[in-house]
Write a protein that holds these residues in place. Structure first.
Motif, PDB file in Angstrom:
ATOM      1  N   LEU A  34      45.555  29.596  45.034  1.00 36.02           N
ATOM      2  CA  LEU A  34      46.347  29.889  43.908  1.00 36.02           C
ATOM      3  C   LEU A  34      47.638  30.548  44.207  1.00 36.02           C
ATOM      4  O   LEU A  34      47.890  30.928  45.573  1.00 36.02           O
ATOM      5  N   SER A  35      48.712  30.528  43.349  1.00 32.85           N
ATOM      6  CA  SER A  35      49.895  31.251  43.702  1.00 32.85           C
ATOM      7  C   SER A  35      49.822  32.910  43.507  1.00 32.85           C
ATOM      8  O   SER A  35      48.578  33.018  42.946  1.00 32.85           O
ATOM      9  N   GLU A  36      50.406  33.539  44.222  1.00 31.48           N
ATOM     10  CA  GLU A  36      50.461  35.054  44.195  1.00 31.48           C
ATOM     11  C   GLU A  36      50.590  35.449  42.711  1.00 31.48           C
ATOM     12  O   GLU A  36      49.885  36.310  42.056  1.00 31.48           O
ATOM     13  N   GLY A  37      51.339  34.805  41.957  1.00 34.46           N
ATOM     14  CA  GLY A  37      51.565  35.140  40.410  1.00 34.46           C
ATOM     15  C   GLY A  37      50.416  34.829  39.689  1.00 34.46           C
ATOM     16  O   GLY A  37      50.076  35.619  38.922  1.00 34.46           O
ATOM     17  N   THR A  38      49.625  33.630  39.752  1.00 32.57           N
ATOM     18  CA  THR A  38      48.558  33.502  39.092  1.00 32.57           C
ATOM     19  C   THR A  38      47.332  34.396  39.559  1.00 32.57           C
ATOM     20  O   THR A  38      46.743  34.985  38.505  1.00 32.57           O
TER      21      THR A  38
ATOM     22  N   VAL B 247      46.842  40.607  47.534  1.00 26.64           N
ATOM     23  CA  VAL B 247      47.030  39.477  46.632  1.00 26.64           C
ATOM     24  C   VAL B 247      47.361  38.280  47.303  1.00 26.64           C
ATOM     25  O   VAL B 247      46.892  37.272  47.036  1.00 26.64           O
ATOM     26  N   ALA B 248      48.238  38.299  48.413  1.00 31.27           N
ATOM     27  CA  ALA B 248      48.443  37.157  49.295  1.00 31.27           C
ATOM     28  C   ALA B 248      47.297  36.587  49.932  1.00 31.27           C
ATOM     29  O   ALA B 248      46.841  35.484  50.047  1.00 31.27           O
ATOM     30  N   ASP B 249      46.467  37.386  50.388  1.00 28.00           N
ATOM     31  CA  ASP B 249      44.937  37.232  50.805  1.00 28.00           C
ATOM     32  C   ASP B 249      44.031  36.353  49.895  1.00 28.00           C
ATOM     33  O   ASP B 249      43.649  35.389  50.179  1.00 28.00           O
ATOM     34  N   ILE B 250      44.064  36.881  48.768  1.00 22.12           N
ATOM     35  CA  ILE B 250      43.292  36.241  47.434  1.00 22.12           C
ATOM     36  C   ILE B 250      43.980  34.830  47.298  1.00 22.12           C
ATOM     37  O   ILE B 250      43.154  34.068  47.096  1.00 22.12           O
ATOM     38  N   ALA B 251      45.171  34.664  46.982  1.00 27.60           N
ATOM     39  CA  ALA B 251      45.847  33.676  46.912  1.00 27.60           C
ATOM     40  C   ALA B 251      45.552  32.638  47.811  1.00 27.60           C
ATOM     41  O   ALA B 251      45.473  31.353  47.509  1.00 27.60           O
ATOM     42  N   LYS B 252      45.652  32.974  49.227  1.00 25.80           N
ATOM     43  CA  LYS B 252      45.327  32.093  50.002  1.00 25.80           C
ATOM     44  C   LYS B 252      43.756  31.333  50.068  1.00 25.80           C
ATOM     45  O   LYS B 252      43.547  30.464  50.169  1.00 25.80           O
ATOM     46  N   GLU B 253      42.785  32.475  50.120  1.00 23.69           N
ATOM     47  CA  GLU B 253      41.487  31.928  49.819  1.00 23.69           C
ATOM     48  C   GLU B 253      41.194  31.144  48.507  1.00 23.69           C
ATOM     49  O   GLU B 253      40.284  30.297  48.947  1.00 23.69           O
ATOM     50  N   LEU B 254      41.813  31.380  47.361  1.00 24.95           N
ATOM     51  CA  LEU B 254      41.344  30.635  46.282  1.00 24.95           C
ATOM     52  C   LEU B 254      42.341  29.401  46.287  1.00 24.95           C
ATOM     53  O   LEU B 254      42.283  28.656  45.119  1.00 24.95           O
TER      54      LEU B 254
ATOM     55  N   ASP C  94      36.274  34.598  39.801  1.00 27.28           N
ATOM     56  CA  ASP C  94      36.602  34.355  41.135  1.00 27.28           C
ATOM     57  C   ASP C  94      37.615  35.333  42.000  1.00 27.28           C
ATOM     58  O   ASP C  94      37.366  35.601  43.024  1.00 27.28           O
ATOM     59  N   VAL C  95      38.567  35.608  41.381  1.00 23.28           N
ATOM     60  CA  VAL C  95      39.637  36.576  41.674  1.00 23.28           C
ATOM     61  C   VAL C  95      39.080  37.781  42.070  1.00 23.28           C
ATOM     62  O   VAL C  95      39.164  38.514  43.086  1.00 23.28           O
ATOM     63  N   LEU C  96      37.951  38.579  41.288  1.00 20.26           N
ATOM     64  CA  LEU C  96      37.631  39.808  41.233  1.00 20.26           C
ATOM     65  C   LEU C  96      36.730  39.639  42.304  1.00 20.26           C
ATOM     66  O   LEU C  96      36.614  40.691  43.226  1.00 20.26           O
ATOM     67  N   ARG C  97      35.825  38.519  42.843  1.00 19.81           N
ATOM     68  CA  ARG C  97      35.078  38.779  43.845  1.00 19.81           C
ATOM     69  C   ARG C  97      35.889  38.747  45.143  1.00 19.81           C
ATOM     70  O   ARG C  97      35.608  39.221  46.176  1.00 19.81           O
ATOM     71  N   ALA C  98      36.909  37.849  44.919  1.00 22.24           N
ATOM     72  CA  ALA C  98      37.849  37.960  46.370  1.00 22.24           C
ATOM     73  C   ALA C  98      38.191  39.430  46.474  1.00 22.24           C
ATOM     74  O   ALA C  98      38.618  39.650  47.748  1.00 22.24           O
ATOM     75  N   ALA C  99      38.616  39.881  45.552  1.00 16.64           N
ATOM     76  CA  ALA C  99      39.177  41.272  45.515  1.00 16.64           C
ATOM     77  C   ALA C  99      38.330  42.363  45.974  1.00 16.64           C
ATOM     78  O   ALA C  99      38.832  43.668  46.364  1.00 16.64           O
ATOM     79  N   ARG C 100      36.994  42.113  45.785  1.00 15.54           N
ATOM     80  CA  ARG C 100      36.028  43.291  46.149  1.00 15.54           C
ATOM     81  C   ARG C 100      36.157  43.670  47.606  1.00 15.54           C
ATOM     82  O   ARG C 100      35.875  44.944  48.063  1.00 15.54           O
ATOM     83  N   ASP C 101      36.527  42.710  48.594  1.00 17.17           N
ATOM     84  CA  ASP C 101      36.559  42.999  49.892  1.00 17.17           C
ATOM     85  C   ASP C 101      37.835  43.783  50.443  1.00 17.17           C
ATOM     86  O   ASP C 101      38.236  44.274  51.492  1.00 17.17           O
ATOM     87  N   GLY C 102      38.994  44.147  49.284  1.00 14.88           N
ATOM     88  CA  GLY C 102      40.025  44.769  49.669  1.00 14.88           C
ATOM     89  C   GLY C 102      41.301  44.131  50.013  1.00 14.88           C
ATOM     90  O   GLY C 102      42.203  44.622  50.569  1.00 14.88           O
ATOM     91  N   GLY C 103      41.200  42.570  49.910  1.00 14.36           N
ATOM     92  CA  GLY C 103      42.287  41.856  50.560  1.00 14.36           C
ATOM     93  C   GLY C 103      43.542  42.023  49.537  1.00 14.36           C
ATOM     94  O   GLY C 103      43.414  42.489  48.595  1.00 14.36           O
TER      95      GLY C 103
END
Length: 205
Positions: A171-175, A162-169, A151-160
């Motif tokens: 999750l905490s930024e640390g996670t 860590v904060a963007d990915i955390a908000k989308e999923l 899930d995290v890698l899918r969200a990372a594909r668009d170049g967002g």
């Protein structure tokens, strides 16, 4: 009386490919294309409206990918058999497609007569898998990524960020950082972008 036609739904985001598949398969006396869509999130409604026997789904489509669409069909319209048709014969795709309920998996350069035969066999309740892809899948093994890492890698594909990915999923930024680090290590990559590319190339995403 003639043979009963097998009703087909074709989903492919490339209009030329979709039209060519429809034209070729409609030439077969026992096959009838009853619906064509260009997005994965249009598959379920089209199936409910056109009542196909077999759905030919491309893997990579907007809205939902073909594997997600196959899973949706299995839940909502279980009588429809699914044959995945893709340009990219990535080993991970085959495993994910079968887990989603697909009955067959072939590549788009399959000759028209073989594709029509694959449709008939899937309709009969058989499994049809491209043999070279099946061999590659056995060699490649299962994805090393957990569901959350994927899930995290899918969200990372668009170049967002860590904060963007955390908000989308949610999750905490640390996670998110922990999952990205684990995914980078498991894929042997140096960066998260490279990890996402490797995972995509193997069909794990």
């Amino acid at each position: 009386m003639g043979a009963v036609s097998i009703r087909l739904l074709i989903a492919d985001d490339q209009a030329l490919v979709r039209g060519a598949l429809a034209a070729l398969l409609d030439l077969e006396p026992d096959l009838e294309v009853v619906a064509e869509v260009g997005r994965g999130d249009e598959v379920l409604d089209a199936a409910k409206n056109s009542h196909p026997d077999v759905a030919l789904l491309d893997v990579e489509m907007p809205g939902l990918d073909g594997i997600e669409a196959a899973a949706a069909l299995r839940t909502a319209v279980p009588g429809v058999r699914v044959l995945m048709v893709t340009t990219f014969g990535r080993p991970g795709y085959l495993r994910r497609a079968m887990e989603a309920g697909a009955a067959g998996f072939v590549v788009k350069d399959t000759p028209a007569t073989q594709l029509a035969d694959a449709v008939r066999r899937v309709h009969q309740g058989l499994r049809v898998v491209d043999p070279s892809l099946a061999a590659e899948t056995l060699v490649a093994g299962t994805s090393p990524l957990t569901g959350r890492e994927s899930d995290v890698l899918r969200a990372a594909r668009d170049g967002g960020t860590v904060a963007d990915i955390a908000k989308e999923l949610h999750l905490s930024e640390g996670t998110v950082r922990n999952h990205l680090s684990a995914a980078i290590g498991k894929t042997g990559a140096r960066t998260r972008a490279e990890a996402a590319r490797i995972a995509l190339d193997n069909g794990w995403l």
